[in-house]
Structures are given as structure tokens and as C-alpha cells.
Design a protein around this motif. Structure first.
Motif, short mmCIF file in Angstrom:
data_model
loop_
_atom_site.label_atom_id
_atom_site.label_comp_id
_atom_site.label_asym_id
_atom_site.label_seq_id
_atom_site.Cartn_x
_atom_site.Cartn_y
_atom_site.Cartn_z
N GLN A 1 -3.43 17.63 7.00
CA GLN A 1 -4.76 17.76 7.45
C GLN A 1 -4.94 16.73 8.23
N LEU A 2 -4.42 15.57 9.04
CA LEU A 2 -4.65 14.99 9.77
C LEU A 2 -4.33 15.95 11.96
N TYR A 3 -3.62 16.75 11.14
CA TYR A 3 -3.40 17.28 12.64
C TYR A 3 -4.60 18.53 12.77
N ALA A 4 -4.75 18.64 11.25
CA ALA A 4 -5.31 19.67 10.93
C ALA A 4 -7.09 19.43 12.03
N ILE A 5 -7.14 18.35 11.63
CA ILE A 5 -8.31 17.49 11.80
C ILE A 5 -8.60 17.37 13.74
N ASP A 6 -7.30 16.89 14.44
CA ASP A 6 -6.60 17.25 15.56
C ASP A 6 -7.01 18.54 16.13
N GLN A 7 -7.02 19.28 15.90
CA GLN A 7 -6.87 20.96 16.00
C GLN A 7 -8.18 21.36 15.95
N ALA B 1 -6.00 -0.60 2.74
CA ALA B 1 -6.29 0.08 1.31
C ALA B 1 -6.96 1.54 1.61
N LEU B 2 -7.63 1.74 3.17
CA LEU B 2 -7.33 3.39 3.63
C LEU B 2 -5.65 4.06 3.76
N SER B 3 -4.65 3.24 3.87
CA SER B 3 -4.44 4.27 4.26
C SER B 3 -3.05 4.47 2.55
N VAL B 4 -4.11 4.07 1.74
CA VAL B 4 -3.34 4.28 0.26
C VAL B 4 -3.39 5.61 -0.21
N PHE B 5 -5.09 6.11 0.19
CA PHE B 5 -5.21 7.54 -0.06
C PHE B 5 -4.64 8.10 0.98
N ALA B 6 -4.38 7.91 2.64
CA ALA B 6 -4.00 9.23 3.51
C ALA B 6 -2.94 8.54 3.99
N PRO B 7 -2.20 8.19 3.53
CA PRO B 7 -0.60 7.90 3.78
C PRO B 7 0.34 9.65 4.56
N ALA B 8 0.69 9.10 5.45
CA ALA B 8 1.40 9.84 6.91
C ALA B 8 2.62 9.59 7.53
N VAL B 9 4.19 10.14 7.54
CA VAL B 9 4.79 9.97 8.24
C VAL B 9 4.65 9.80 9.90
N ALA B 10 3.42 10.37 10.51
CA ALA B 10 2.92 10.04 12.10
C ALA B 10 3.98 11.71 12.60
N ALA B 11 2.41 11.72 13.49
CA ALA B 11 3.29 12.93 14.64
C ALA B 11 4.26 12.50 14.87
N PHE B 12 4.96 11.87 15.53
CA PHE B 12 6.65 11.74 16.10
C PHE B 12 7.64 12.60 14.93
N VAL B 13 6.94 12.63 14.09
CA VAL B 13 7.68 13.29 13.24
C VAL B 13 7.45 14.00 12.02
N ALA C 1 0.68 -1.19 0.43
CA ALA C 1 -0.39 -0.01 0.22
C ALA C 1 0.36 1.05 0.35
N MET C 2 1.98 1.63 0.63
CA MET C 2 3.02 2.58 0.51
C MET C 2 4.05 2.29 -0.66
N THR C 3 3.95 2.02 -1.44
CA THR C 3 4.18 2.28 -2.51
C THR C 3 3.60 2.61 -3.20
N THR C 4 2.50 3.40 -3.41
CA THR C 4 1.48 4.14 -4.53
C THR C 4 1.85 5.69 -3.66
N ASN C 5 2.63 6.55 -3.21
CA ASN C 5 3.65 7.63 -3.22
C ASN C 5 1.99 8.89 -3.40
N PHE C 6 1.30 8.22 -2.73
CA PHE C 6 0.37 9.73 -2.78
C PHE C 6 0.65 10.91 -2.08
N PRO C 7 -0.07 12.08 -1.99
CA PRO C 7 0.99 13.05 -0.96
C PRO C 7 0.29 12.99 0.84
N TYR C 8 1.70 13.08 0.70
CA TYR C 8 1.78 13.23 2.77
C TYR C 8 0.40 13.99 3.39
N ARG C 9 -0.51 13.10 4.15
CA ARG C 9 -1.62 14.24 4.18
C ARG C 9 -1.79 14.17 6.51
N ASP C 10 0.03 14.33 6.50
CA ASP C 10 -0.05 14.68 7.66
C ASP C 10 -0.75 15.95 7.91
#
Length: 244
Positions: free
Chosen positions: A25-31, A97-109, A14-23
Motif C-alpha cells: 500500500q505504501l509503495y502504491a501511494i508513492d506510485q 502508535a501509527l506504526s502499529v497499524f502500518a508496519p512495513a519491512v521498508a523500501a530497501f527490503v 509497537a512491532m509485537t502487534t503483528n498487523f499485516p505488512y503495508r509495504d
């Protein structure tokens, strides 16, 4: 165990699809939800015992995958075991399947390591980013089966797994409440030890409930309630034995 292995390998694909990182957007939702990961992280880290317990709870995911089937077999809950195994496989597929469209490096990074800090990070500090970047760049050619890494941020499979453990063991006496306590702690530890955004937990919960619902629907079409008995031939009548 085979389902778990192939599910993890599916996350690499799934991680080979190379969609843009969504960090962002994910952080914005948390905020937008008013959830502050840094305050939560500081609260736990300022209490060493709590931080240590959170680490143990988070690491309990893999042992539980081995223990839950044993408990269900001992409790003679084979139909429930079948549904759980089916839901488990479905959840892994949906997570990948969902991670294909919402890849992220994770909050730690994304939140804790600035580019300058990350460039000088010690080699002893583990991060999955090199593997993630190599997969996205197409330079990762082989997967070491003795060092499989967790690559998915959204949705959180730790959260999905914890919910499905609670569901699987809900009818087992003496195990139900310890399972609830352990897996509630696992979910609570996920933003810390798993470096997840809070919205990742919501995504994992949605995956878990969807997988459970699908497992019930699929099992409507297969005989899941049959007993696991071996048919025994009927006794041969006395007269027949005498004639032989």
C-alpha cells in the motif's frame, strides 16, 4: 536522552502487534503520486560526494538530540526548550502508535531485495528484518540496549525530528540557517539511507506538526514563561542586626 530511550523501546513494543505488512500500500501511494524511489536512488548514488554527504546528514539525528538542548540553554530559550522536549516525546508516542497499524519491512527490503537475493544476503549487510520478524513472532525476549535498531518505516521519525529541530532553533541567531540546511539534507536523505517510501516522509511531517501544535496547546495550561531564578532573602535591616 531518557525520552529518546523510552521512545525507542516503545517502538519495539509497537512491532509485537503483528498487523499485516503495508509495504504494498505504501509503495502504491508513492506510485500514485508519481514518485520514483529507484530513479532518486540512482541519481544520488551516481554522485559519490552527494551520497556521502547524504549519509552524514542522515546520521546527524542522534547528535542533534544532544546538541539542540545545549544550544537552547545557552541561548536562554528555556520556554522553547520545554515545548520542544514535550513535542519530541509526543512525536515518539504518535510515531509508535501509527506504526502499529502500518508496519512495513521498508523500501530497501520490499523493492530492492527479492526473496532470492534476501535468502543469500551476506551477514555483513545490515537489515533490521530479523529483529522485526522475531518481535512479530513473539520470540524476541530481550532488548540489547547497546544495539537499539530503527524498526519503524511509516511514519518517518527522522523526518519528524528534522522538522522539530528546525522549529526549535528558528529563533537562535547564527544557528537558524545551518539548522535548516542540515535538516533539509536529513529529510532528503531519508528515502535513501533510511530506506523509506516517500509517503513515510509525509507521515513524519504530519506527526511533527501535530506534536508541535499539541505542545503549544498543553503549555497554555502551565507557566512556561517563568524565569529560572533563585529567590534571594531580603537584606536584614541595620537595626535588626544591632539588636541581635
Amino acid at each position: 536522552l531518557l525520552i529518546l530511550l523510552f521512545g525507542i523501546l516503545l517502538t519495539y513494543a509497537a512491532m509485537t502487534t503483528n498487523f499485516p505488512y503495508r509495504d504494498a500500500q505504501l509503495y502504491a501511494i508513492d506510485q500514485a503520486l508519481g514518485l520514483d524511489r529507484r530513479a532518486y536512488l540512482d541519481f544520488v548514488n551516481n554522485r559519490p560526494l552527494l551520497a556521502e554527504l547524504a549519509g552524514y546528514a542522515y546520521m546527524s539525528l542522534l547528535p542533534q538530540f544532544a546538541l539542540v538542548p545545549m544550544v537552547l540553554m545557552i541561548a536562554n530559550q528555556l520556554p522553547n526548550l520545554r515545548r520542544w522536549m514535550l513535542a519530541f516525546g509526543l512525536a515518539l508516542i504518535m510515531t509508535s502508535a501509527l506504526s502499529v497499524f502500518a508496519p512495513a519491512v521498508a523500501a530497501f527490503v520490499y523493492l530492492d531485495l527479492t526473496p532470492q537475493v534476501y535468502a543469500n544476503i551476506s551477514s555483513t549487510v545490515y537489515t533490521h528484518v530479523p529483529t522485526l520478524e522475531a518481535l512479530r513472532a513473539g520470540t524476541f525476549r530481550s532488548i540489547p540496549l547497546d544495539n537499539l535498531e530503527g524498526l519503524i518505516t511509516f511514519p518517518s521519525f527522522h523526518t519528524a525530528g528534522a522538522i522539530m529541530f528546525i522549529w526549535a532553533l528558528r529563533k537562535v541567531p547564527y544557528v537558524r540557517w545551518p539548522a535548516i540546511a542540515l535538516n533539509a539534507a536529513l529529510i532528503a536523505a531519508t528515502p535513501i539511507d533510511g530506506a523509506h517510501y516517500f509517503i513515510d516522509l509525509v507521515g513524519g511531517a504530519v506527526v511533527a506538526f501535530a506534536a508541535i501544535a499539541m505542545s503549544y496547546w498543553i503549555c497554555r495550561f502551565v507557566p512556561v514563561e517563568e524565569t529560572m531564578t533563585v529567590p534571594v532573602p531580603a537584606a536584614v535591616p541595620e537595626a535588626a542586626r544591632a539588636s541581635v
